[in-house]
Scaffold this motif. Structure first.
Motif, PDB file in Angstrom:
ATOM      1  N   SER A  86       1.005  -1.282   0.072  1.00  0.00           N
ATOM      2  CA  SER A  86       0.080   0.101  -0.033  1.00  0.00           C
ATOM      3  C   SER A  86       0.780   1.272   0.122  1.00  0.00           C
ATOM      4  O   SER A  86       2.097   1.232   0.306  1.00  0.00           O
ATOM      5  N   LEU A  87       0.381   2.443  -0.683  1.00  0.00           N
ATOM      6  CA  LEU A  87       0.961   3.770  -0.734  1.00  0.00           C
ATOM      7  C   LEU A  87       1.349   4.131   0.779  1.00  0.00           C
ATOM      8  O   LEU A  87       0.499   4.295   1.565  1.00  0.00           O
ATOM      9  N   ALA A 107       0.865   5.205  -8.348  1.00  0.00           N
ATOM     10  CA  ALA A 107       1.243   4.292  -7.420  1.00  0.00           C
ATOM     11  C   ALA A 107       0.461   2.834  -7.952  1.00  0.00           C
ATOM     12  O   ALA A 107       0.949   1.714  -7.536  1.00  0.00           O
ATOM     13  N   ASN A 108      -0.901   2.950  -8.210  1.00  0.00           N
ATOM     14  CA  ASN A 108      -1.633   1.876  -8.388  1.00  0.00           C
ATOM     15  C   ASN A 108      -1.161   0.967  -9.811  1.00  0.00           C
ATOM     16  O   ASN A 108      -1.206  -0.235  -9.432  1.00  0.00           O
ATOM     17  N   ASP A 109      -0.895   1.752 -10.691  1.00  0.00           N
ATOM     18  CA  ASP A 109      -0.331   0.953 -11.922  1.00  0.00           C
ATOM     19  C   ASP A 109       0.982   0.261 -11.468  1.00  0.00           C
ATOM     20  O   ASP A 109       1.429  -1.049 -11.757  1.00  0.00           O
ATOM     21  N   ARG A 110       1.873   0.989 -10.714  1.00  0.00           N
ATOM     22  CA  ARG A 110       3.251   0.347 -10.244  1.00  0.00           C
ATOM     23  C   ARG A 110       3.099  -0.715  -9.424  1.00  0.00           C
ATOM     24  O   ARG A 110       3.661  -1.894  -9.342  1.00  0.00           O
ATOM     25  N   ILE A 111       1.936  -0.730  -8.296  1.00  0.00           N
ATOM     26  CA  ILE A 111       1.740  -1.991  -7.572  1.00  0.00           C
ATOM     27  C   ILE A 111       1.128  -2.992  -8.236  1.00  0.00           C
ATOM     28  O   ILE A 111       1.453  -4.194  -8.295  1.00  0.00           O
ATOM     29  N   ALA A 112       0.288  -2.802  -9.311  1.00  0.00           N
ATOM     30  CA  ALA A 112      -0.475  -3.806 -10.032  1.00  0.00           C
ATOM     31  C   ALA A 112       0.627  -4.533 -10.984  1.00  0.00           C
ATOM     32  O   ALA A 112       0.535  -5.656 -11.206  1.00  0.00           O
ATOM     33  N   GLY A 124      -2.126  -6.047  -3.506  1.00  0.00           N
ATOM     34  CA  GLY A 124      -1.986  -4.535  -3.469  1.00  0.00           C
ATOM     35  C   GLY A 124      -3.269  -3.729  -3.116  1.00  0.00           C
ATOM     36  O   GLY A 124      -4.379  -4.308  -3.455  1.00  0.00           O
ATOM     37  N   LEU A 125      -3.168  -2.894  -2.412  1.00  0.00           N
ATOM     38  CA  LEU A 125      -4.318  -1.830  -2.222  1.00  0.00           C
ATOM     39  C   LEU A 125      -4.154  -0.678  -3.126  1.00  0.00           C
ATOM     40  O   LEU A 125      -3.285  -0.311  -3.293  1.00  0.00           O
ATOM     41  N   ALA A 126      -5.470  -0.076  -3.459  1.00  0.00           N
ATOM     42  CA  ALA A 126      -5.395   1.110  -4.204  1.00  0.00           C
ATOM     43  C   ALA A 126      -5.361   2.446  -3.327  1.00  0.00           C
ATOM     44  O   ALA A 126      -5.861   2.393  -2.421  1.00  0.00           O
ATOM     45  N   ALA A 127      -4.705   3.362  -4.173  1.00  0.00           N
ATOM     46  CA  ALA A 127      -4.651   4.824  -3.468  1.00  0.00           C
ATOM     47  C   ALA A 127      -5.643   5.690  -4.332  1.00  0.00           C
ATOM     48  O   ALA A 127      -5.958   5.315  -5.583  1.00  0.00           O
ATOM     49  N   VAL A 128      -6.183   6.730  -3.758  1.00  0.00           N
ATOM     50  CA  VAL A 128      -7.091   7.520  -4.573  1.00  0.00           C
ATOM     51  C   VAL A 128      -6.681   9.128  -3.828  1.00  0.00           C
ATOM     52  O   VAL A 128      -6.183   9.270  -2.880  1.00  0.00           O
ATOM     53  N   GLY A 151      -8.289  -3.721  -2.250  1.00  0.00           N
ATOM     54  CA  GLY A 151      -8.647  -2.664  -1.033  1.00  0.00           C
ATOM     55  C   GLY A 151      -8.304  -1.217  -1.430  1.00  0.00           C
ATOM     56  O   GLY A 151      -7.675  -0.946  -2.477  1.00  0.00           O
ATOM     57  N   LEU A 152      -8.681  -0.178  -0.463  1.00  0.00           N
ATOM     58  CA  LEU A 152      -8.451   1.239  -0.417  1.00  0.00           C
ATOM     59  C   LEU A 152      -7.539   1.314   0.628  1.00  0.00           C
ATOM     60  O   LEU A 152      -7.897   1.139   1.913  1.00  0.00           O
ATOM     61  N   ILE A 153      -6.381   2.184   0.523  1.00  0.00           N
ATOM     62  CA  ILE A 153      -5.604   2.523   1.679  1.00  0.00           C
ATOM     63  C   ILE A 153      -5.970   4.034   1.646  1.00  0.00           C
ATOM     64  O   ILE A 153      -6.108   4.903   1.075  1.00  0.00           O
ATOM     65  N   ALA A 154      -6.286   4.334   2.978  1.00  0.00           N
ATOM     66  CA  ALA A 154      -6.233   5.763   3.510  1.00  0.00           C
ATOM     67  C   ALA A 154      -5.747   6.033   4.567  1.00  0.00           C
ATOM     68  O   ALA A 154      -5.561   5.552   5.816  1.00  0.00           O
ATOM     69  N   ASN A 155      -4.708   6.900   4.106  1.00  0.00           N
ATOM     70  CA  ASN A 155      -3.429   7.509   5.174  1.00  0.00           C
ATOM     71  C   ASN A 155      -3.999   8.360   5.922  1.00  0.00           C
ATOM     72  O   ASN A 155      -3.664   9.572   6.431  1.00  0.00           O
ATOM     73  N   SER A 156      -5.287   7.956   6.683  1.00  0.00           N
ATOM     74  CA  SER A 156      -5.786   8.879   7.860  1.00  0.00           C
ATOM     75  C   SER A 156      -6.389  10.221   7.269  1.00  0.00           C
ATOM     76  O   SER A 156      -6.744  10.390   6.356  1.00  0.00           O
ATOM     77  N   HIS A 157      -6.093  11.440   8.064  1.00  0.00           N
ATOM     78  CA  HIS A 157      -6.776  12.643   7.795  1.00  0.00           C
ATOM     79  C   HIS A 157      -6.333  13.174   6.391  1.00  0.00           C
ATOM     80  O   HIS A 157      -5.214  12.815   6.015  1.00  0.00           O
TER      81      HIS A 157
END
Length: 351
Positions: A86-87, A107-112, A124-128, A151-157
């Motif tokens: 994850s990012l 990041a998503n392309d690189r992880i994939a 891998g998890l997806a960033a947005v 899944g989706l990575i959410a780096n908190s706030h």
């Protein structure tokens, strides 16, 4: 250190919170550090990792962008069979709207690409880019349905705002509709709260991360988010950022606050706050390879709610897996802890 082949045991060791950053994003962080318009926490955290001459942060950064031979060699040395990538924090969440969208896609392309090259070693998890909800939904759908991310990575706030805010509901609903979990990962506290932590040197992983991310998760619960999106699933690391220890007190005080009407934000929920950690939330052991804490979390939330993570490369300890293997679990419990729960929550293929 336990490094035997996974064929010699009845489970794969899956590490579920393992960080990655494209070199281009690292370079963008370096560029931001040269400006004045960055949050205090970003300057404290990324300034340390990207500008310190100390070998520890330098080793972390040198590993972050690698998705090839070095990372796999590190996994083999530690006895890790599979990483969920994850990012890294703070991810896209300190960037401009346009930059967040572009770096998430990169990041998503690189992880994939790494998953395709090493399907038995990586998922891998997806960033947005959270601030533009329509494009975030579009990117999450692409990452899951086209790239196969889990899944989706959410780096908190997000610049001081939290996922209980209405503007993020379409993104969380999209994750729920896609049936993928949201991984809530720490970052440093927002400027409105961070000063006492920085002053004491406690703004990072030593305590500030837990304070910030525990707050975030509790906001998601008490806001009624899980009642509004009942099929939303959340994973949180570091054994729940301290919340499991406080569940009885949280339930008690939440009930009193509802009864008194003291806060506009506190409304009745369909469950006690603690119950959402047993119905919608899973914990990982990232950064917390400590038997008493793991045992406690399993005892209050259920054995099926706690799974393994290492927190590579930030907390890469070669003897950690051996410590976890030595936990007094049955073979079936060990299988679930290292493999079974992660496969179900992230819908990983059986390899």
């Amino acid at each position: 250190m336990s490094t035997e082949s996974s064929t010699a045991r009845a489970y794969r060791r899956i590490a579920t919170e393992e960080a990655y950053a494209p070199q281009e994003l690292i370079d963008e962080y370096l560029r931001l550090l040269k400006t004045d318009n960055v949050e205090i926490g970003f300057r404290s955290l990324m300034g340390y990792f990207l500008q310190s001459s100390h070998p520890q942060p330098q080793q972390v950064v040198s590993r972050l962008a690698d998705l090839g031979e070095r990372r796999i060699a590190d996994m083999d040395a530690a006895g890790i069979d599979h990483q969920i990538l994850s990012l890294t924090s703070p991810g896209t969440q300190v960037l401009s709207v346009d930059a967040a969208r572009d770096f998430a896609r990169l990041a998503n392309d690189r992880i994939a690409e790494a998953v395709r090259a090493h399907p038995t070693r990586y998922s891998g998890l997806a960033a947005v880019g959270f601030e533009d909800a329509p494009s975030a939904v579009e990117e999450l759908e692409r990452a899951v349905t086209t790239l196969g991310l889990k899944g989706l990575i959410a780096n908190s706030h997000i610049k001081g705002t939290y996922l209980d805010a209405p503007q993020y509901l379409p993104i969380l609903q999209a994750a729920a509709d896609l049936d993928v979990p949201v991984y809530l990962h720490p970052q440093t506290l927002p400027d409105a709260a961070i000063s006492p932590y920085v002053e004491a040197g406690l703004d990072g992983a030593v305590w500030g991360f837990a304070a910030e991310t525990g707050l975030h998760l509790l906001r998601m619960i008490t806001s009624g988010l899980f009642d509004r999106v009942p099929n939303l699933r959340v994973v949180v690391g570091h054994l729940g950022e301290g919340l499991p220890y406080f569940l009885s007190r949280i339930d008690h005080m939440h009930q009193k606050q509802v009864a008194s009407g003291r806060y506009e934000a506190i409304k009745p929920l369909q469950q006690k706050p603690s119950e959402y950690l047993r119905t919608h939330i899973w914990l990982t052991t990232s950064g917390m390879p400590w038997e008493p804490a793991i045992t406690f979390a399993r005892s209050v939330l259920g054995n099926d709610r706690v799974m393994y993570a290492m927190d590579y490369p930030y907390q890469y300890e070669l003897d950690e897996v051996a410590q976890m293997d030595a936990l007094s679990y049955s073979e079936q419990e060990r299988y679930e802890f290292f493999q079974g729960i992660a496969e179900r929550v992230f819908k990983l293929p059986r390899l």
